[in-house]
Write a protein that holds these residues in place. Structure first.
Motif, mmCIF file in Angstrom:
data_model
loop_
_atom_site.group_PDB
_atom_site.id
_atom_site.type_symbol
_atom_site.label_atom_id
_atom_site.label_comp_id
_atom_site.label_asym_id
_atom_site.label_seq_id
_atom_site.Cartn_x
_atom_site.Cartn_y
_atom_site.Cartn_z
ATOM 1 N N UNK A 152 0.850 -1.169 -0.121
ATOM 2 C CA UNK A 152 -0.079 0.066 -0.185
ATOM 3 C C UNK A 152 0.963 1.104 0.079
ATOM 4 N N UNK A 153 0.362 2.221 -0.673
ATOM 5 C CA UNK A 153 0.949 3.613 -0.613
ATOM 6 C C UNK A 153 0.955 4.067 0.875
ATOM 7 N N UNK A 154 2.034 4.796 1.338
ATOM 8 C CA UNK A 154 2.024 5.151 2.751
ATOM 9 C C UNK A 154 0.590 5.997 3.222
ATOM 10 N N UNK A 155 0.313 6.691 2.180
ATOM 11 C CA UNK A 155 -1.088 7.541 2.751
ATOM 12 C C UNK A 155 -2.196 6.381 3.023
ATOM 13 N N UNK A 156 -2.233 5.382 2.284
ATOM 14 C CA UNK A 156 -3.290 4.313 2.579
ATOM 15 C C UNK A 156 -3.070 3.367 3.593
#
Length: 98
Positions: free
Chosen positions: A20-24
């Motif tokens: 997952x991307x960090x924001x997710x």
């Protein structure tokens, strides 16, 4: 039954989400009593060998990333994918049934 409480703690880890991307990744809600490790907890976890793919990085709750094993805990990047590792820490308890 006899229950002994010790002065040591038990750390359990489990991967809840991958890539997952960090924001997710930081918005993933973990079931109680699991939590995303902090940077301080990651400094301990990075010294362990965990059965995960080589080079896999995990996020911390405060903006850092680490591997298991890894040489360091470093700042997370916004465009890099990470896995969400849940950590559960509890006091070691020994139960003896008679």
């Amino acid at each position: 039954m006899v229950i002994y409480e010790t002065d040591s703690t038990e750390w359990r880890v489990q991967i809840f989400k991958e890539h997952l991307l960090y924001s997710d990744a930081v918005t993933v809600a973990l079931p109680s009593p699991w939590h995303i490790p902090t940077r301080d907890e990651a400094t301990v976890l990075r010294t362990l060998t965990y059965a995960s793919p080589s080079g896999e990085r995990f996020i911390t709750s405060d903006g850092y990333t680490f591997g298991m094993p890894s040489a360091s805990v470093s700042k997370a990047g916004s465009k890099t994918q990470y896995s969400v590792l849940g950590l559960y820490i509890r006091q070691t308890v020994i139960v003896i049934d008679f």
